[in-house]
Design a protein around this motif. Structure first.
Motif, PDB file in Angstrom:
ATOM      1  N   ALA A 106      41.355  43.774  35.671  1.00 51.51           N
ATOM      2  CA  ALA A 106      40.364  42.853  36.232  1.00 51.51           C
ATOM      3  C   ALA A 106      39.976  43.262  37.649  1.00 51.51           C
ATOM      4  O   ALA A 106      38.808  43.139  38.044  1.00 51.51           O
ATOM      5  CB  ALA A 106      40.912  41.430  36.234  1.00 51.51           C
ATOM      6  N   GLY A 107      40.943  43.769  38.414  1.00 54.36           N
ATOM      7  CA  GLY A 107      40.663  44.166  39.785  1.00 54.36           C
ATOM      8  C   GLY A 107      39.733  45.365  39.882  1.00 54.36           C
ATOM      9  O   GLY A 107      38.877  45.427  40.766  1.00 54.36           O
ATOM     10  N   LEU A 108      39.875  46.333  38.977  1.00 52.96           N
ATOM     11  CA  LEU A 108      38.976  47.488  38.974  1.00 52.96           C
ATOM     12  C   LEU A 108      37.532  47.038  38.754  1.00 52.96           C
ATOM     13  O   LEU A 108      36.607  47.489  39.436  1.00 52.96           O
ATOM     14  CB  LEU A 108      39.397  48.482  37.897  1.00 52.96           C
ATOM     15  N   GLY A 109      37.347  46.145  37.782  1.00 54.15           N
ATOM     16  CA  GLY A 109      36.003  45.620  37.546  1.00 54.15           C
ATOM     17  C   GLY A 109      35.497  44.785  38.707  1.00 54.15           C
ATOM     18  O   GLY A 109      34.330  44.885  39.102  1.00 54.15           O
ATOM     19  N   SER A 110      36.379  43.982  39.294  1.00 52.09           N
ATOM     20  CA  SER A 110      35.982  43.138  40.414  1.00 52.09           C
ATOM     21  C   SER A 110      35.570  43.965  41.625  1.00 52.09           C
ATOM     22  O   SER A 110      34.579  43.655  42.302  1.00 52.09           O
ATOM     23  CB  SER A 110      37.128  42.193  40.796  1.00 52.09           C
ATOM     24  N   GLY A 111      36.328  45.023  41.911  1.00 51.51           N
ATOM     25  CA  GLY A 111      35.985  45.882  43.039  1.00 51.51           C
ATOM     26  C   GLY A 111      34.625  46.528  42.866  1.00 51.51           C
ATOM     27  O   GLY A 111      33.825  46.610  43.823  1.00 51.51           O
ATOM     28  N   ALA A 112      34.346  46.998  41.656  1.00 53.66           N
ATOM     29  CA  ALA A 112      33.032  47.587  41.389  1.00 53.66           C
ATOM     30  C   ALA A 112      31.925  46.560  41.577  1.00 53.66           C
ATOM     31  O   ALA A 112      30.860  46.867  42.131  1.00 53.66           O
ATOM     32  CB  ALA A 112      32.997  48.164  39.975  1.00 53.66           C
ATOM     33  N   LEU A 113      32.157  45.311  41.134  1.00 51.49           N
ATOM     34  CA  LEU A 113      31.138  44.269  41.285  1.00 51.49           C
ATOM     35  C   LEU A 113      30.929  43.893  42.751  1.00 51.49           C
ATOM     36  O   LEU A 113      29.789  43.637  43.173  1.00 51.49           O
ATOM     37  CB  LEU A 113      31.534  43.033  40.482  1.00 51.49           C
ATOM     38  N   VAL A 114      31.987  43.852  43.534  1.00 49.81           N
ATOM     39  CA  VAL A 114      31.839  43.537  44.957  1.00 49.81           C
ATOM     40  C   VAL A 114      30.909  44.538  45.626  1.00 49.81           C
ATOM     41  O   VAL A 114      30.056  44.176  46.451  1.00 49.81           O
ATOM     42  CB  VAL A 114      33.212  43.518  45.657  1.00 49.81           C
ATOM     43  N   ALA A 115      31.052  45.811  45.268  1.00 48.54           N
ATOM     44  CA  ALA A 115      30.184  46.844  45.837  1.00 48.54           C
ATOM     45  C   ALA A 115      28.806  46.845  45.198  1.00 48.54           C
ATOM     46  O   ALA A 115      27.792  47.061  45.872  1.00 48.54           O
ATOM     47  CB  ALA A 115      30.837  48.215  45.660  1.00 48.54           C
ATOM     48  N   ALA A 116      28.752  46.604  43.880  1.00 50.82           N
ATOM     49  CA  ALA A 116      27.507  46.784  43.140  1.00 50.82           C
ATOM     50  C   ALA A 116      26.504  45.665  43.377  1.00 50.82           C
ATOM     51  O   ALA A 116      25.296  45.922  43.465  1.00 50.82           O
ATOM     52  CB  ALA A 116      27.813  46.887  41.644  1.00 50.82           C
ATOM     53  N   LEU A 117      26.966  44.419  43.461  1.00 49.57           N
ATOM     54  CA  LEU A 117      26.027  43.299  43.456  1.00 49.57           C
ATOM     55  C   LEU A 117      25.072  43.309  44.649  1.00 49.57           C
ATOM     56  O   LEU A 117      23.852  43.198  44.458  1.00 49.57           O
ATOM     57  CB  LEU A 117      26.798  41.980  43.364  1.00 49.57           C
ATOM     58  N   PRO A 118      25.550  43.451  45.902  1.00 53.24           N
ATOM     59  CA  PRO A 118      24.574  43.512  47.001  1.00 53.24           C
ATOM     60  C   PRO A 118      23.713  44.766  46.961  1.00 53.24           C
ATOM     61  O   PRO A 118      22.532  44.720  47.305  1.00 53.24           O
ATOM     62  CB  PRO A 118      25.448  43.465  48.264  1.00 53.24           C
ATOM     63  N   ALA A 119      24.285  45.889  46.521  1.00 48.60           N
ATOM     64  CA  ALA A 119      23.512  47.131  46.459  1.00 48.60           C
ATOM     65  C   ALA A 119      22.406  47.037  45.416  1.00 48.60           C
ATOM     66  O   ALA A 119      21.269  47.454  45.658  1.00 48.60           O
ATOM     67  CB  ALA A 119      24.435  48.305  46.145  1.00 48.60           C
ATOM     68  N   THR A 120      22.715  46.503  44.243  1.00 44.53           N
ATOM     69  CA  THR A 120      21.696  46.388  43.203  1.00 44.53           C
ATOM     70  C   THR A 120      20.667  45.323  43.553  1.00 44.53           C
ATOM     71  O   THR A 120      19.486  45.470  43.221  1.00 44.53           O
ATOM     72  CB  THR A 120      22.342  46.074  41.842  1.00 44.53           C
ATOM     73  N   ALA A 121      21.084  44.264  44.235  1.00 48.10           N
ATOM     74  CA  ALA A 121      20.115  43.255  44.678  1.00 48.10           C
ATOM     75  C   ALA A 121      19.123  43.867  45.664  1.00 48.10           C
ATOM     76  O   ALA A 121      17.921  43.597  45.606  1.00 48.10           O
ATOM     77  CB  ALA A 121      20.842  42.071  45.309  1.00 48.10           C
ATOM     78  N   ALA A 122      19.629  44.701  46.576  1.00 49.57           N
ATOM     79  CA  ALA A 122      18.745  45.375  47.529  1.00 49.57           C
ATOM     80  C   ALA A 122      17.780  46.306  46.805  1.00 49.57           C
ATOM     81  O   ALA A 122      16.595  46.390  47.135  1.00 49.57           O
ATOM     82  CB  ALA A 122      19.573  46.153  48.547  1.00 49.57           C
ATOM     83  N   ALA A 123      18.281  47.023  45.800  1.00 46.83           N
ATOM     84  CA  ALA A 123      17.432  47.957  45.056  1.00 46.83           C
ATOM     85  C   ALA A 123      16.379  47.228  44.231  1.00 46.83           C
ATOM     86  O   ALA A 123      15.292  47.769  43.991  1.00 46.83           O
ATOM     87  CB  ALA A 123      18.293  48.824  44.146  1.00 46.83           C
ATOM     88  N   ALA A 124      16.678  46.012  43.797  1.00 48.63           N
ATOM     89  CA  ALA A 124      15.756  45.258  42.947  1.00 48.63           C
ATOM     90  C   ALA A 124      14.733  44.462  43.736  1.00 48.63           C
ATOM     91  O   ALA A 124      13.803  43.906  43.147  1.00 48.63           O
ATOM     92  CB  ALA A 124      16.543  44.307  42.043  1.00 48.63           C
TER      93      ALA A 124
END
Length: 513
Positions: free
Chosen positions: A372-390
């Motif tokens: 769960a932590g591996l997925g959570s860490g990726a989401l912590v990084a991904a969500l603001p980055a993908t929001a900025a890209a979108a």
């Protein structure tokens, strides 16, 4: 590293300092809360008001500060929030009373806007390069790794200093680090020059603030007394105010949150995922710690770990977040960000759902929390980055800020629901342990919400969040826009029209690009 990437590397390096400091703020105080309670002469249960007050303030200020970042500059808002956080951190170190300490602790919550502002700054600098989405993802991954490392280091250092030096000096360490981070930003982070202009939507800001105050305030009270009539009334009032806010913002030319923006097919799944992700990443760590400390010889479940052993379990989970955040940029380059988001949410869901039947031993629980932590860490990084890209270039602050706001609201709701679930079926006269069914309910909710997020992310277009995505370039694909772009002119796209620029200046020197 090529010369073209050197300026981006420099700004990311400076922002790494900021996010490492943010991590320290999130991890440093936890081992010291019992000492703080003794120092202030309060009951341990009253410590919950620290988190509740900070949650209330952060939910209110992030949307406004994110909008201000787009309007007047992300660097300016970052510096302003650093100043407020530094002043509050110094105050926390020397506050003599409970209420003053709580107020200053709440003001520390301004740090929650750092990550959205940092990602927006990175995205603005990365727009000079053809691989904008890749560079933004890489930069976001690095600063989130710094955040998680700061949280781990902060907890370890605080645990060592707690018994060696006076409490007020121990509490001053984060204040020193925030002050250093402020100086680093002032000296090392240049203004990227992106401005949206406009004005503050005062009526929208008031409505949004009152709505979030009612909702998060009600959820905070639910953690103390359960879902009473007053709690439901506050939440319903907040929901009604939120509905009113949406109706008002739809009619505004310069809203604090653009409703057309968050209904984009590439953005609404990210915002929804942030809210659902907040359930597990903000709401489940406390139950994990108490389950690990529950003695199975007394109640038949739990891991029976002492405080030191529990810290290793929590440390393994946080370390897996760090690894997941570090791997995000590299994997998304090969598999596309959309696939990585889906895979990360799937890992979170699988890790928690498997805990429902498989919770009988330390190795098993540790392994599932790492998943769960591996997925959570990726989401912590991904969500603001993908929001900025979108988002369009002039709205990256609002978009990234929304990921933090919705994550906070998800965590607030989960904290209240989890508190009630864990208390259900417990005989308080015979044991202080939460019920096994309560823990299973917590894990099931975390797992189900993660898979709901997977369903939402599956609706995202396949090229989303990449350089091939028109949203990532701030363009649309209308014939007029493509024709103008083909002859070498800058194109500014709004919801209503396409405007031709006469001089084609550097987009980082122009506001509203």
């Amino acid at each position: 590293m090529s010369r073209s990437r050197a300026p981006l590397a420099g700004v990311v390096g400076a922002l790494v300092v900021v996010e490492a400091t943010s991590g320290v703020l999130q991890g440093y105080y936890t081992p010291l809360l019992s000492d703080v309670a003794r120092h202030l002469g309060i009951h341990d249960a009253d410590v919950n008001w620290f988190e509740a007050s900070q949650l209330l303030l952060s939910a209110i200020v992030v949307p406004l500060l994110a909008r201000l970042g787009d309007m007047i500059g992300h660097r300016k808002v970052l510096i302003g929030s650093l100043i407020v956080t530094a002043a509050a951190s110094w105050g926390v170190a020397f506050a003599p009373s409970f209420w003053l300490f709580t107020l200053l602790w709440a003001l520390q919550g301004f740090y929650v806007v750092w990550l959205p502002m940092n990602v927006s700054i990175i995205h603005a600098r990365a727009r000079k390069h053809p691989n904008t989405a890749e560079l933004t993802s890489k930069g976001a991954g690095l600063i989130v790794v710094a955040l998680q490392a700061g949280a781990i280091g902060g907890a370890l250092v605080a645990g060592q200093l707690g018994g060696l030096i006076p409490l007020h000096l121990t509490l001053a360490v984060p204040a020193v680090l925030v002050t250093v981070a402020l100086l680093v930003v002032i000296l090392k982070v240049e203004d990227p020059g992106v401005r949206a202009g406009g004005r503050v939507d005062s009526s929208g800001t008031v409505l949004l603030s009152l709505s979030l105050l009612a909702i998060t305030g009600g959820l905070a009270l639910a953690r103390v007394n359960g879902f009473t009539l007053w709690v439901w009334a506050m939440v319903l009032v907040g929901a009604a105010l939120m509905w009113w806010f949406v109706q008002v913002e739809r009619r505004k030319d310069d809203p604090v949150i653009d409703m057309h923006l968050i209904t984009r097919p590439t953005l609404w799944p990210v915002i929804l995922t942030s809210a659902l992700f907040g359930v597990s990443v903000l709401g489940a760590q406390g139950p994990l710690s108490t389950f690990a400390g529950t003695d199975p010889t007394e109640v038949g479940y739990g891991l029976g770990l002492d405080s030191a052993s529990r810290s290793y379990l929590i440390g393994a989970y946080v370390l897996s977040l760090l690894v997941g955040a570090g791997l995000y940029a590299r994997i998304s380059k090969a598999l596309q960000p959309r696939r990585v988001l889906i895979a990360a949410a799937t890992l979170v869901g699988a890790g928690y759902l498997l805990l429902v039947p498989l919770h009988g031993g330390v190795p098993t629980v540790t392994a599932l929390m790492i998943v769960a932590g591996l997925g959570s860490g990726a989401l912590v990084a991904a969500l603001p980055a993908t929001a900025a890209a979108a988002a369009p270039p002039h709205q990256t602050g609002v978009a990234t800020g929304l990921t933090n706001t919705t994550k906070t609201l998800g965590g607030a709701f989960a904290s209240a629901v989890f508190a009630l679930a864990l208390a259900n079926g417990v005989d308080s006269e015979t044991t202080t342990a939460a019920s096994l069914s309560g823990y299973q309910t917590v894990w099931a909710i975390c797992g189900v919400t993660a898979f709901v997020a997977v369903g939402a992310l599956l609706t995202v277009p396949k090229v989303a969040f990449t350089s091939a995505d028109p949203d990532a370039r701030g363009l649309d694909e209308s014939p007029e826009a493509l024709a103008l772009e083909a002859v070498g002119h800058d194109v500014v796209v709004s919801d209503a029209k396409v405007v031709r620029s006469e001089e084609s200046p550097d987009p980082e020197q122009e506001g509203g690009r």
